[in-house]
Design an enzyme around this catalytic site. Sequence first.
Site, PDB file in Angstrom:
ATOM      1  N   GLY A  53     131.375 -82.037  59.754  1.00  0.00           N
ATOM      2  CA  GLY A  53     131.679 -81.212  60.635  1.00  0.00           C
ATOM      3  C   GLY A  53     131.121 -80.283  60.902  1.00  0.00           C
ATOM      4  N   HIS A  54     130.325 -79.693  60.092  1.00  0.00           N
ATOM      5  CA  HIS A  54     129.357 -78.226  60.142  1.00  0.00           C
ATOM      6  C   HIS A  54     127.949 -78.582  60.154  1.00  0.00           C
ATOM      7  CE1 HIS A  54     128.939 -74.354  58.130  1.00  0.00           C
ATOM      8  NE2 HIS A  54     130.177 -74.394  58.413  1.00  0.00           N
ATOM      9  N   PHE A  55     127.584 -78.966  60.787  1.00  0.00           N
ATOM     10  CA  PHE A  55     128.057 -79.024  62.603  1.00  0.00           C
ATOM     11  C   PHE A  55     127.174 -80.377  63.091  1.00  0.00           C
ATOM     12  CE2 PHE A  55     127.699 -74.715  61.849  1.00  0.00           C
ATOM     13  CZ  PHE A  55     128.922 -74.536  61.906  1.00  0.00           C
TER      14      PHE A  55
END
Length: 154
Positions: A53-55
């Site tokens: 999720g990052h990224f």
Amino acid sequence: MSNQMNTMDIKEILKYLPHRYPFLLIDRVLDYTPGVSLQAIKNVSINEPFFQGHFPIQPVMPGVLILEAMAQATGLLAFKTMSSDVPPPGVLYYFAGIDNARFRRVVEPGDQIHFDVKMIKERRGIGVFYGEAKVDGEVVCSAEIMCARREISQ
């Protein structure tokens, strides 16, 4: 005077730090001098859970996790300063504060972060340290970190 390096492999690190996957962020200690300094590494892999999720399009290690890894290296130095053999039962070092944190570049999958932490002072169970994180010799993060020694019930 001996030039012998004081190292720690992952098995020994696990004896000192309470962290476990996915939050154990130190892979190896390259050298340390109790009460003075410690050098450690973190190998950054695309398989790290935070990269989902990052990224997803441009994976970047979150800065707070670079600081957490630096704090874990600080905890190892604090333990090795307190006792070079095995960690005393019922004692933990807690992250107590941070000052002057600076980020200078991103950390990406495939990087190896080298942490260098130095003890500035210790008084009444509160340690003050200065740390730098480097990739390929370039500083990516620096900070002053405080940790507090606490007795815990087992």
